[in-house]
Scaffold this motif. Structure first.
Motif, mmCIF file in Angstrom:
data_model
loop_
_atom_site.group_PDB
_atom_site.id
_atom_site.type_symbol
_atom_site.label_atom_id
_atom_site.label_comp_id
_atom_site.label_asym_id
_atom_site.label_seq_id
_atom_site.Cartn_x
_atom_site.Cartn_y
_atom_site.Cartn_z
ATOM 1 N N GLU A 44 -17.601 -23.644 -49.119
ATOM 2 C CA GLU A 44 -18.971 -23.726 -48.633
ATOM 3 C C GLU A 44 -19.893 -23.900 -49.832
ATOM 4 O OE1 GLU A 44 -20.276 -20.125 -46.817
ATOM 5 O OE2 GLU A 44 -22.364 -20.739 -46.710
ATOM 6 N N ASP B 1 -24.506 -32.960 -35.833
ATOM 7 C CA ASP B 1 -24.051 -33.677 -37.027
ATOM 8 C C ASP B 1 -22.645 -33.208 -37.362
ATOM 9 O OD1 ASP B 1 -25.070 -33.687 -40.526
ATOM 10 O OD2 ASP B 1 -23.781 -35.023 -39.369
ATOM 11 N N GLY B 3 -19.367 -32.465 -39.238
ATOM 12 C CA GLY B 3 -18.990 -32.276 -40.626
ATOM 13 C C GLY B 3 -17.691 -32.996 -40.924
ATOM 14 N N THR B 5 -13.867 -33.465 -41.004
ATOM 15 C CA THR B 5 -12.762 -32.961 -40.204
ATOM 16 C C THR B 5 -11.445 -33.416 -40.803
ATOM 17 O OG1 THR B 5 -12.826 -34.856 -38.706
ATOM 18 C CG2 THR B 5 -14.153 -32.944 -38.105
ATOM 19 N N LYS B 26 -18.043 -36.621 -43.272
ATOM 20 C CA LYS B 26 -19.300 -36.216 -42.640
ATOM 21 C C LYS B 26 -20.078 -37.484 -42.260
ATOM 22 C CE LYS B 26 -23.539 -33.695 -43.991
ATOM 23 N NZ LYS B 26 -23.756 -32.873 -42.790
ATOM 24 N N TYR B 104 -19.116 -32.289 -49.541
ATOM 25 C CA TYR B 104 -18.919 -31.429 -48.382
ATOM 26 C C TYR B 104 -17.427 -31.413 -48.058
ATOM 27 C CZ TYR B 104 -23.954 -31.652 -47.923
ATOM 28 O OH TYR B 104 -25.296 -31.559 -48.167
#
Lengths: 111, 114
Positions: A44, B1, B3, B5, B26, B104
């Motif tokens: 994160e 939205d 993310g 996967t 994303k 991300y």
């Protein structure tokens, strides 16, 4: 090869206390990222630091970057149990999002 | 939205076999990177794909290969699996050229090689 070192590797601290995690890297870079990882989970994003002297704060966490010293710090203020996790810093090599990660700091906050 | 996967979540293979892992970036991202995270370690960069080409590569052998499709999704292939390939494989996405953005990460695929 770019090397990223974090210390300490393991940190056990009592709730309410303050502490700092250090991230040193070996070559010039002005892009540093902090991530949090809970057990068995993904990463994160916490902070993005993009220039010398950058400081970002979110809740009880504050991150800073000193590109001349090749050092970033993650400061924890008045720790709470929910902050227990592994924290990683990552440095961008500069060629575009090729991240070099530190070894991680496993933080346990004890009630 | 949506993310990032990844599929599958978990995978068990034996030595010598081949495996394919999948990733969807994303929404709005065009660049996919793959990382290997061994237990107790930080993620290590495998390679990065942009415009269906391998753009950068880390210090991994040729047994590790990848592909990016026109819809920006990506696959990671590992041939001749070794016990040491057991790890969490993470996919990350970003929009190339947006230097201020982070990567991300997806939830990862846990690969166990027996």
């Amino acid at each position: 090869e770019l090397k990223v070192e974090q210390n300490p590797l393991f940190l056990s601290m009592q709730e309410g206390k303050n502490y700092t995690i250090y991230c040193n890297y070996s070559t010039t870079s002005d892009r540093l990222y902090w991530y949090r990882q809970d057990p068995g989970k993904s990463l994160e994003s916490l902070f993005v630091l993009l220039s010398n002297g950058a400081v970002k704060q979110e809740g009880r966490l504050m991150a800073s970057l000193d590109t001349k010293a090749r050092l970033s710090t993650l400061h924890i203020t008045a720790a709470v149990h929910d902050l227990s996790a592994t924290y990683f810093c990552a440095v961008d090599k500069g060629t575009g999002n090729q991240f070099y990660f530190g070894t991680g700091t496993s933080l346990t906050v004890i009630p | 939205d949506a993310g990032v996967t990844q599929s599958p979540t978990h995978l068990i293979k034996t030595r010598g076999q081949q495996v394919t892992l999948r990733c969807s970036p994303k929404s709005g991202h065009d660049t996919v990177s793959w990382y290997q995270q061994a237990l107790g370690q930080g993620p290590q960069f495998i390679f990065q794909y942009y415009e269906e080409e391998e753009r950068q590569r880390g210090n991994f052998p040729d047994r590790f290969s990848g592909h990016q499709f026109p819809n920006y999704s990506s696959e990671l292939n590992v041939n001749a699996l070794l016990l040491g390939d057991s790890a969490l494989y993470l996919c990350a996405s970003n929009l190339l050229g947006v230097g201020t953005d982070t990567q991300y990460f997806g939830p990862g695929t846990r690969l166990t090689v027996l």
